[in-house]
Design an enzyme around this catalytic site. Structure first.
Site, PDB file in Angstrom:
ATOM      1  CE  LYS A   1      -4.646 -47.886  -9.094  1.00  0.00           C
ATOM      2  NZ  LYS A   1      -5.297 -49.102  -9.629  1.00  0.00           N
TER       3      LYS A   1
ATOM      4  NE  ARG B   1      -0.516 -52.067 -10.744  1.00  0.00           N
ATOM      5  CZ  ARG B   1      -0.954 -50.881 -11.144  1.00  0.00           C
ATOM      6  NH1 ARG B   1      -0.404 -49.781 -10.679  1.00  0.00           N
ATOM      7  NH2 ARG B   1      -1.951 -50.794 -11.976  1.00  0.00           N
TER       8      ARG B   1
ATOM      9  NE  ARG C   1      -8.926 -47.313 -18.090  1.00  0.00           N
ATOM     10  CZ  ARG C   1      -8.115 -47.654 -17.097  1.00  0.00           C
ATOM     11  NH1 ARG C   1      -8.322 -47.171 -15.887  1.00  0.00           N
ATOM     12  NH2 ARG C   1      -7.140 -48.492 -17.307  1.00  0.00           N
TER      13      ARG C   1
ATOM     14  NE  ARG D   1      -4.214 -47.543 -19.903  1.00  0.00           N
ATOM     15  CZ  ARG D   1      -4.184 -47.558 -18.582  1.00  0.00           C
ATOM     16  NH1 ARG D   1      -4.558 -46.506 -17.889  1.00  0.00           N
ATOM     17  NH2 ARG D   1      -3.792 -48.634 -17.944  1.00  0.00           N
TER      18      ARG D   1
ATOM     19  NE  ARG E   1      -4.442 -53.311 -16.816  1.00  0.00           N
ATOM     20  CZ  ARG E   1      -5.297 -52.385 -17.220  1.00  0.00           C
ATOM     21  NH1 ARG E   1      -5.904 -52.499 -18.389  1.00  0.00           N
ATOM     22  NH2 ARG E   1      -5.552 -51.343 -16.465  1.00  0.00           N
TER      23      ARG E   1
HETATM   24  P1  ATP Z   1      -6.148 -47.533 -12.749  1.00  0.00           P
HETATM   25  O1  ATP Z   1      -7.090 -47.712 -13.882  1.00  0.00           O
HETATM   26  O2  ATP Z   1      -6.834 -47.736 -11.442  1.00  0.00           O
HETATM   27  O3  ATP Z   1      -5.370 -46.276 -12.840  1.00  0.00           O
HETATM   28  P2  ATP Z   1      -4.403 -49.293 -14.102  1.00  0.00           P
HETATM   29  O4  ATP Z   1      -4.474 -50.749 -14.040  1.00  0.00           O
HETATM   30  O5  ATP Z   1      -4.847 -48.596 -15.311  1.00  0.00           O
HETATM   31  O6  ATP Z   1      -5.085 -48.716 -12.831  1.00  0.00           O
HETATM   32  P3  ATP Z   1      -1.904 -48.009 -14.181  1.00  0.00           P
HETATM   33  O7  ATP Z   1      -1.541 -47.565 -12.815  1.00  0.00           O
HETATM   34  O8  ATP Z   1      -2.385 -47.001 -15.124  1.00  0.00           O
HETATM   35  O9  ATP Z   1      -2.927 -49.174 -13.954  1.00  0.00           O
HETATM   36  O10 ATP Z   1      -0.697 -48.853 -14.793  1.00  0.00           O
HETATM   37  C1  ATP Z   1      -0.733 -49.415 -16.090  1.00  0.00           C
HETATM   38  C2  ATP Z   1       0.288 -50.516 -16.203  1.00  0.00           C
HETATM   39  O11 ATP Z   1       1.584 -50.021 -15.835  1.00  0.00           O
HETATM   40  C3  ATP Z   1       0.064 -51.695 -15.275  1.00  0.00           C
HETATM   41  O12 ATP Z   1      -0.827 -52.632 -15.810  1.00  0.00           O
HETATM   42  C4  ATP Z   1       1.491 -52.247 -15.124  1.00  0.00           C
HETATM   43  O13 ATP Z   1       1.860 -53.008 -16.246  1.00  0.00           O
HETATM   44  C5  ATP Z   1       2.333 -51.006 -15.107  1.00  0.00           C
HETATM   45  N1  ATP Z   1       2.541 -50.521 -13.720  1.00  0.00           N
HETATM   46  C6  ATP Z   1       2.007 -49.413 -13.149  1.00  0.00           C
HETATM   47  N2  ATP Z   1       2.407 -49.273 -11.872  1.00  0.00           N
HETATM   48  C7  ATP Z   1       3.224 -50.327 -11.614  1.00  0.00           C
HETATM   49  C8  ATP Z   1       3.947 -50.771 -10.481  1.00  0.00           C
HETATM   50  N3  ATP Z   1       3.906 -50.103  -9.319  1.00  0.00           N
HETATM   51  N4  ATP Z   1       4.681 -51.893 -10.590  1.00  0.00           N
HETATM   52  C9  ATP Z   1       4.734 -52.588 -11.733  1.00  0.00           C
HETATM   53  N5  ATP Z   1       4.074 -52.239 -12.840  1.00  0.00           N
HETATM   54  C10 ATP Z   1       3.315 -51.119 -12.804  1.00  0.00           C
HETATM   55 MG    MG Z   2      -3.810 -45.231 -13.296  1.00  0.00          MG
END
Ligand code: ATP
Ligand code: MG
Length: 223
Positions: free
Chosen positions: A19, A93, A127, A160, A171
């Site tokens: 994303k 989400r 990552r 991270r 997750r």
């Molecule tokens: P990507 O790698 O595709 O960017 P990601 O799993 O790394 O996805 P992030 O969007 O970076 O996710 O979000 C990291 C963390 O922040 C999530 O695991 C969650 O705990 C929290 N988070 C992010 N967006 C939301 C949301 N809309 N609602 C609730 N928690 C969220």
């Molecule tokens: Mg992200």
């Protein structure tokens, strides 16, 4: 006169589906404003705000942060850019977040990156992130020019906490239980578009074509 209508898009996909990478290509190619819930949360954590420290406990455990917190954060940022076209990344989400967003504005299109879970598990654990910009690298297929350092700023990259294997498993479970129903929600509204694949570079051209078509037809409608 051709007036460009405001275009509102959401990008979805399991954690680590690309994303962030696809979003930055979209914003660069199409000039949409980018709002990433993960980046907003990480900025709060970096700056050690009260909210950030509280949210870090959820994030490090691989749990979603509470809906009311996330919705408030995102909607207040969205209001600041509501006169331009935007791309939301990482929000909504949950179905409750999707409903909150719907109350504030209507989403024109949803791009779902459909990447198999097996691919994702492997990807997340290799990552590396540049925290202040949100830029991501992958030691397998998208390494930085200098190992361990950001291409643009030269600052160090970090892994991270939530990219550790146990947390990744949690997750993915949260994604299945809480986020997959959002896809159904948007499907029933007729705005869901699915892009499947295992490599971001192969998925991207399809997303790009799709948005070119979408945005040019949006222009014609207003002309
Ligand atoms: P990507 O790698 O595709 O960017 P990601 O799993 O790394 O996805 P992030 O969007 O970076 O996710 O979000 C990291 C963390 O922040 C999530 O695991 C969650 O705990 C929290 N988070 C992010 N967006 C939301 C949301 N809309 N609602 C609730 N928690 C969220
Ligand atoms: Mg992200």
């Amino acid at each position: 006169m051709v007036m460009q209508r405001i275009f509102r898009a959401v990008i979805m996909g399991p954690p680590g589906s690309g994303k962030g990478t696809v979003s930055s290509r979209i914003t660069k190619t199409f000039g949409l404003k980018h709002l990433s819930s993960g980046d907003i949360l990480r900025a709060n954590i970096n700056n050690k705000t009260e909210l950030g420290l509280l949210m870090k406990t959820y994030i490090d455990q691989g749990q979603l942060v509470p809906d009311y917190v996330m919705s408030r954060l995102i909607l207040s940022d969205l209001r600041k850019i509501d006169q331009s076209s935007w791309l939301l990344d990482g929000f909504p989400r949950t179905v409750s977040q999707a409903e909150t967003l719907d109350d504030a504005c209507s989403v024109d299109t949803v791009i779902n990156l459909n990447v198999p879970f097996q691919t994702i598990e492997q990807r997340l654990t290799s990552r590396w992130t540049h925290l202040s910009s949100g830029r991501v690298y992958n030691t397998d297929f998208n390494p930085p020019k200098v190992p361990g350092f950001d291409d643009v700023t030269g600052e160090p990259l970090v892994q991270r906490d939530d990219d550790k294997p146990d947390t990744v498993a949690r997750r993915l479970k949260a994604y299945k239980n809480q986020t997959e129903p959002v896809l159904e929600y948007y499907r029933s509204k007729g705005v869901l578009n699915i892009f499947s694949g295992t490599e971001t570079n192969k998925i991207w051209p399809h997303v790009e074509d799709f948005l070119h078509r979408k945005l040019s037809s949006a222009e014609q409608k207003v002309a």
